[in-house]
Design a protein around this motif. Structure first.
Motif, PDB file in Angstrom:
ATOM      1  N   GLY A  26      95.282  48.125  96.221  1.00  0.00           N
ATOM      2  CA  GLY A  26      94.923  47.841  97.602  1.00  0.00           C
ATOM      3  C   GLY A  26      93.518  47.313  97.777  1.00  0.00           C
ATOM      4  O   GLY A  26      92.987  47.312  98.880  1.00  0.00           O
ATOM      5  N   SER A 122      95.646  38.417 104.884  1.00  0.00           N
ATOM      6  CA  SER A 122      95.548  39.863 105.043  1.00  0.00           C
ATOM      7  C   SER A 122      96.857  40.447 105.560  1.00  0.00           C
ATOM      8  O   SER A 122      97.334  41.479 105.060  1.00  0.00           O
ATOM      9  N   GLU A 126      99.941  43.124 103.440  1.00  0.00           N
ATOM     10  CA  GLU A 126     100.401  44.454 103.819  1.00  0.00           C
ATOM     11  C   GLU A 126     101.814  44.714 103.305  1.00  0.00           C
ATOM     12  O   GLU A 126     102.228  45.858 103.149  1.00  0.00           O
ATOM     13  N   GLU A 158      91.453  44.374 101.364  1.00  0.00           N
ATOM     14  CA  GLU A 158      92.814  43.867 101.425  1.00  0.00           C
ATOM     15  C   GLU A 158      93.366  43.745 100.011  1.00  0.00           C
ATOM     16  O   GLU A 158      92.606  43.637  99.054  1.00  0.00           O
ATOM     17  N   ARG A 873      92.114  46.524 107.714  1.00  0.00           N
ATOM     18  CA  ARG A 873      91.999  47.411 106.549  1.00  0.00           C
ATOM     19  C   ARG A 873      90.554  47.539 106.098  1.00  0.00           C
ATOM     20  O   ARG A 873      90.108  48.613 105.667  1.00  0.00           O
ATOM     21  N   THR A 874      89.796  46.441 106.202  1.00  0.00           N
ATOM     22  CA  THR A 874      88.374  46.515 105.861  1.00  0.00           C
ATOM     23  C   THR A 874      87.620  47.380 106.877  1.00  0.00           C
ATOM     24  O   THR A 874      86.704  48.118 106.515  1.00  0.00           O
ATOM     25  N   GLU A 876      88.862  49.965 108.430  1.00  0.00           N
ATOM     26  CA  GLU A 876      89.172  51.350 108.068  1.00  0.00           C
ATOM     27  C   GLU A 876      88.369  51.788 106.843  1.00  0.00           C
ATOM     28  O   GLU A 876      87.884  52.927 106.776  1.00  0.00           O
ATOM     29  N   TRP A 877      88.191  50.889 105.897  1.00  0.00           N
ATOM     30  CA  TRP A 877      87.401  51.197 104.689  1.00  0.00           C
ATOM     31  C   TRP A 877      85.959  51.527 105.059  1.00  0.00           C
ATOM     32  O   TRP A 877      85.374  52.483 104.566  1.00  0.00           O
TER      33      TRP A 877
END
Length: 905
Positions: A26, A122, A126, A158, A873-874, A876-877
Motif C-alpha cells: 500500500g 490513486s 484502491e 497510494e 490515503r495520503t 490519512e497517512w
C-alpha cells in the motif's frame, strides 16, 4: 545468465523487487533509471513488468518523432483507466478530457491535468496496486513529462509506482529518486560476450572488447553480429575510435544497408510512424509497393499488436541513415493514410516533414494544429507546429504574424532563446499592432533573462504602438510594466509607467480595472489626494471584476484596497481570489492568492489562519515547481517576534533580491526587520532596517512601513528622521477617512507630541483602531499609550493600558511585543509571569499542521486531499503522524489541542 534474461543486475533487480513489495503493502514508489543507450534500462523495465504479479501494469514510452504531440505519452499510460474518468472530480476530469480530445474547452492548467491524473491513478490503486512503466523518457513530449513529474512528486501513501528509464536527465523529472545503470563488469560482461561470439576469444582480445564497450550489454550483443570468428579473434571490425553510441548507431545502419530495398523502405515507414499502428504502417507500405512482412528486416522489426523495433537505437539508425528524399516520400505516404479528422495533428506533422520548400497549404494546416494543441494546453507542441509553419510559409503577408505567434508561444512554453531567435527573423516593415506584439514579447524575454528595469521601456514602447489600434492591449502592456516596476521597487519606473497609462485613453466603458489603473497612476504622478476619489470608486466596484480577469489582475484589486488603507477589503479580496483560483483550478495563480490572503490575516491578528494560508501556498508552489517569494512569511515571523527565523529569512531575501535586482525584496526585508526589532525594543536596529527598506520605493510597502520607522526613530533619539517620515504618512492617510488610516496616523503622531495633545492622540488611536479588525495595531496602540503613561509616572493608568496590550499580544501570538509589554508592566510594579512561547502542534510540519487544521474544521479526507493536491490515503497517512505527535487518538480531539484561530478557507 539468470532465468530473468538479465546477466547479474542483482542490485537493480533488488531495487525493483523492493518497489513491487512496497506497492503490495500500500505504499508508493518512484524510480528513474538513467544510463547510456543499450546499457540495459529497457531490460530492467521488462523485468519490472514480469515481477509485478498481482499489480496492474500501465505502459508508455517516449518517441522521438512524437515529441511535438502534446500529452501523447500520458494518453498511452492512462488509456486503460479512462473508464474511471467519471469518478474524478470536476474540473479536474474536464481538464483531462480536454487534453485527451474527449471534449472541447478552454486550455486547462497543466497542473490541473496533473491532479486529474493523480486522482485517476490513486482511485484505480484502491482496487489493485498500479505500476506505470515509462521507457525512453528522454523523448517524452514536454506536456506529458510535466504531468508525470508532477504526479511522481505527489505520490506517497497510494499503491502506485512509476518507473522511468531515460538516457539523459529529463528536466521535468529532476529531484526524483534515481539509479544510474552502468555497464556489466568482470565475469558478467565476459559471460554475455561469450554467449554471442562466433567462436572462442583470446583473453586479451576479450578484455579489450569489454573495456572498449564499457560493458554495455547492447554493444556486447549487437556489435559482434555479422563478424567472422577470425575478425572477432583478432579484434578486427569491432574496435573503432568513435564513441560507443556512434558505433552502435553505425552497426545498426550497416545491418540496414545489407537489407533489400523494400525491407529498408518498410523499416523507414515504421520508424517514421510514431504510434506503431500496424494498420497505418501496412497501408503506407502498400501505397509504396512494399510488402508488409518483418521476415526480411534482419530481426530489427517486430510486427504484432504494435509495430516495434528491436531497440530504439535501431529505429533512430534507420531514420537517420535514410536519404532526405526517402524520408519525404515515406512521410507523404503516411500523411495520405492518416485520418485527417481523428489524427489531424499527426497528419499535419507528416505533411510538414514531407515538404522541403515553402508550402502555404501545409503551413496553414500546421497553424491550425497549433491552435488545437494550445486548446489542449500543449504549449510546447503548439510552439513546434508554429515554428515549422514559419519555415514553410509561402504567403509573405502571413510571415510576420506567424513569426510573432511562434515566438509568443515558444516563450510561453519556456523557450525564451528560441523566441528571441524568432523575433530576430522578423524582416520587412511591421504595422503598429505587430510592433506592439514584438515589443511586449521583447520585454517579457528581457525580464525573464534578469534584465528587470530594462524590460519596462520595451513594454511601454509596445503600449504606445498599441495605443491607436488596440487601447486594451496597450493597457495590458502597461500593467505588465507595472508588475516589473513593483518587483524592482524603482520610483523612476513607476513614474514612467504611470505617465504612459495616463496618456492612453480607455477603450469602451470604464470598468473596475480601468479605475484601479487610473487611480494608481494618479497616485504616482499627482499624489494621494489627487488619486483618492478614483481609488475609492475603484474599491467600491471591485466585486464586479469577472473571474477570468481576477485570475490575471487580482493583485491590482488588493493594491487598490491597500492604497486607501482598507485592510478589510484586502482580506475579503484575498478570500475571493483564493475561492476563484481553486474553483478554476488555476494552480499557477493560487499560491499568490493564498499569500495575499495570508498577508491580510497577519494584519487582523489571525496568525494560525495566516500560517495555514502560507503553508498551503508553499505546498502548491512546491507541487508546481514554482517557488513564490516568502514575503508573507516574513511579515508573519516578524510580528510573531521569532528573531532567529526572521533574521535568517531576511538575510535570504536580501541575498535573493541582490541576485535578481528586485528591490521589492529589500523593502519587504527591511520592513520585517523594523517590526521585529521594534518588538524587541532594539530601536536603532529597527530604524536602520526601515531606512534600508526605503532605498527602494513602491507606493504601498514604502508607505505602510512608515509607522514603524517613526516609532524606531523617535525612540532612537532621531526626531528629524521621525518627523520626515510622519509628514509622508500624514500625506498618505489624510485623504482617506477610514478608521485604519486615522488610527495609525493618530498613534504615530502621538509619538512626537507632548502633554494633552499626545494623550488625545493616543486615545483617538485606541478608539479608531478598536473599531477595526487590526488587533495587532490596536495592541501596539495600547502598548505605546501605556509606555507614555508610565514615563509620566501615571502608574495605575499605565498598568491598565499595558495589561490590555499584554493580554492581546499573548492571545495573538506576538511573542516579542508580549515580552516588551511584560517588562513595562514589571516597571510599574506589577508582577507578571513570562508568557509561554510554545503552542500546541508546534512540532508538526507545515503540511501536517495544514491537514490538522482542515480536519479540525470539519473537512473530510477527500476534501483535504482536493485542497492540498494529495490523495485521501495520503491525508490519512499524515493524520496518523499528527495524532502520534499530539498524543491524541481521534479527529474530534483536534479541536481541543488546536483551538480555532480564524479563517482557514
Amino acid at each position: 545468465m539468470s532465468g530473468t534474461g538479465l546477466v547479474n543486475r542483482v542490485a537493480e533487480r533488488a531495487d525493483l523487487d523492493d518497489m513491487m513489495a512496497a506497492l503490495r503493502r500500500g505504499e508508493s514508489r518512484v524510480l528513474v533509471l538513467h544510463g547510456a543507450a543499450g546499457i540495459g534500462k529497457s531490460a530492467l523495465i521488462g523485468y519490472a513488468g514480469r515481477a509485478a504479479s498481482g499489480i496492474r501494469v500501465l505502459r508508455a514510452a517516449g518517441y522521438e518523432s512524437e515529441m511535438e504531440l502534446a500529452f501523447a505519452a500520458l494518453h498511452q499510460l492512462c488509456l486503460p483507466l479512462l473508464d474511471r474518468l467519471p469518478l474524478v472530480p470536476a474540473p479536474r476530469r474536464e481538464a483531462l478530457e480536454t487534453v485527451f480530445r474527449m471534449r472541447d474547452g478552454a486550455p486547462p492548467d497543466p497542473f490541473l491535468v496533473g491532479l486529474a491524473t493523480l486522482d485517476l491513478l490513486s482511485g484505480a490503486s484502491e482496487q489493485q496496486p498500479l505500476l506505470g512503466l515509462v521507457d525512453d523518457a528522454q523523448w517524452l513530449d514536454r506536456a506529458s513529462a510535466q504531468v508525470l513529474g508532477f504526479v511522481a512528486r505527489r505520490l506517497l501513501a497510494e499503491s502506485v509506482g512509476v518507473l522511468f528509464a531515460a538516457r539523459e536527465p529529463v528536466p521535468e523529472l529532476r529531484g526524483l529518486p534515481e539509479r544510474e545503470v552502468t555497464g556489466l563488469t568482470g565475469a558478467d560482461a565476459h559471460l554475455l560476450l561469450g554467449s554471442v561470439a562466433p567462436g572462442p576469444l583470446d583473453p586479451h582480445i576479450r578484455d579489450r572488447i569489454v573495456a572498449e564497450t564499457h560493458g554495455n550489454p547492447l554493444a556486447l550483443i549487437e556489435l559482434p553480429r555479422g563478424l567472422t570468428a577470425l575478425q572477432m579473434a583478432g579484434g578486427l571490425g569491432l574496435l573503432h575510435a568513435e564513441a560507443l553510441p556512434g558505433r552502435l548507431d553505425r552497426s545498426f545502419a550497416e545491418r540496414v544497408r545489407d537489407l533489400t530495398g523494400p525491407a529498408r523502405l518498410l523499416l523507414l515507414v515504421a520508424a517514421a510512424e510514431p504510434v506503431g499502428d500496424p494498420h497505418l504502417v501496412r497501408r503506407a507500405a502498400e501505397s509504396l509497393g512494399v510488402p508488409f512482412d518483418a521476415d526480411g528486416t534482419g530481426g530489427l522489426l517486430v510486427i504484432g499488436t504494435r509495430v516495434t523495433f528491436r531497440h530504439p537505437l535501431a529505429r533512430t539508425a534507420v531514420y537517420r541513415s535514410a536519404s532526405a528524399e526517402d524520408r519525404r516520400t515515406v512521410h507523404r505516404a503516411l500523411a495520405e493514410v492518416t485520418d485527417p479528422h481523428d489524427a489531424a495533428d499527426r497528419r499535419a506533422w507528416h505533411l510538414s516533414a514531407a515538404a522541403d520548400w515553402p508550402d502555404e497549404p501545409v503551413a496553414a494546416e500546421l497553424e491550425r494544429s497549433a491552435g488545437r494543441a494550445r486548446a489542449r494546453g500543449g504549449l510546447a507542441a503548439a510552439a513546434a507546429f508554429l515554428q515549422r509553419s514559419v519555415a514553410l510559409t509561402g504567403d509573405r503577408s502571413r510571415h510576420a504574424d506567424r513569426v510573432l505567434a511562434a515566438a509568443e508561444t515558444s516563450f510561453q512554453a519556456g523557450e525564451a532563446e528560441q523566441a528571441n531567435a524568432l523575433l530576430g527573423a522578423l524582416d520587412g516593415p511591421l504595422d503598429d499592432f505587430q510592433r506592439g506584439r514584438s515589443g511586449v514579447l521583447s520585454g517579457q524575454i528581457a525580464f525573464a533573462g534578469g534584465a528587470g528595469t530594462a524590460a519596462i521601456p520595451m513594454l511601454l514602447g509596445a503600449a504606445r504602438s498599441f495605443a491607436a489600434v488596440d487601447p486594451r492591449r496597450a493597457r495590458e502592456a502597461c500593467l505588465q510594466a507595472w508588475v516589473m516596476a513593483n518587483l524592482a521597487a524603482d520610483r523612476d519606473s513607476f513614474v514612467a509607467v504611470a505617465r504612459t497609462v495616463r496618456a492612453i485613453p480607455v477603450a469602451g466603458p470604464t470598468g473596475p480595472l480601468d479605475l484601479i489603473v487610473d487611480g494608481l497612476a494618479l497616485l504616482v504622478t499627482d499624489g494621494w489626494a489627487a488619486a483618492a476619489t478614483t481609488l475609492r470608486e475603484a474599491v467600491r466596484v471591485i466585486g464586479d471584476i469577472p473571474a477570468d480577469e481576477m485570475l490575471r489582475w487580482g493583485w491590482l484589486a488588493t493594491a487598490a484596497c491597500g492604497a486607501i488603507w482598507d485592510v478589510e477589503g484586502i482580506r475579503a479580496e484575498g478570500l475571493r481570489q483564493v475561492r476563484v483560483a481553486r474553483e478554476a483550478g488555476a494552480l499557477q495563480v493560487l499560491p499568490y492568492c493564498l499569500a495575499t490572503l495570508g498577508y491580510a490575516l497577519t494584519w487582523t491578528g489571525e496568525f494560525d489562519a495566516a500560517g495555514a494560508a502560507i503553508a498551503e501556498s508553499e505546498l502548491v508552489s512546491a507541487a508546481i515547481g514554482s517557488p513564490a517569494p516568502p514575503f508573507t512569511d516574513l511579515r508573519l515571523l516578524s510580528l510573531r517576534g521569532r528573531e532567529t527565523e526572521t533574521a535568517g529569512l531576511i538575510a535570504a531575501t536580501r541575498q535573493s533580491a541582490a541576485a535578481s535586482g528586485f528591490g521589492s525584496g529589500v523593502t519587504t526585508a527591511g520592513w520585517a526587520g523594523a517590526v521585529l526589532y521594534n518588538g524587541l525594543a532594539r530601536y536603532p536596529e529597527a530604524m536602520r532596517a526601515a531606512l534600508d527598506a526605503e532605498r527602494h520605493w513602491e507606493p504601498f510597502g514604502s508607505t505602510w512601513l512608515l509607522p514603524d520607522l517613526v516609532e524606531a526613530a523617535s525612540r532612537s533619539g532621531e526626531p528629524e528622521i521621525a518627523r520626515d517620515a510622519l509628514g509622508r504618512l500624514v500625506a498618505a492617510t489624510e485623504p482617506f477617512g477610514t478608521d485604519v488610516a486615522a488610527g495609525l496616523r493618530a498613534r504615530t503622531r502621538a509619538l512626537l507630541a507632548d502633554g494633552d495633545e499626545a494623550e488625545s492622540l493616543y486615545r483617538e488611536a485606541v478608539e479608531r483602531l478598536g473599531r477595526t479588525r487590526l488587533r495587532p495595531e490596536l495592541a501596539r496602540a495600547h502598548l505605546l499609550y501605556g509606555e507614555w503613561l508610565r514615563r509620566r509616572r501615571q502608574r495605575m493608568e499605565a498598568r491598565e493600558q499595558l495589561r490590555l496590550a499584554y493580554e492581546m499580544f499573548t492571545a495573538i501570538g506576538m511573542e516579542a511585543f508580549t515580552e516588551r509589554a511584560r517588562r513595562e508592566l514589571l516597571a510599574t510594579g506589577e508582577n507578571v509571569q513570562r508568557a509561554a512561547a510554545s503552542t500546541p502542534g508546534a512540532t508538526l510540519t507545515a503540511q501536517e499542521r495544514q491537514i490538522a487544521i482542515l480536519v479540525r474544521d470539519g473537512c473530510s479526507n477527500a476534501e483535504v486531499g482536493e485542497r492540498l493536491f494529495i490523495s485521501p490515503r495520503t491525508v490519512e497517512w499524515h493524520l496518523r503522524k499528527v495524532f502520534a505527535k499530539l498524543s491524541i487518538a481521534s479527529r474530534r480531539q483536534l479541536r481541543d489541542v488546536l483551538p480555532a484561530g480564524g479563517v482557514t478557507g
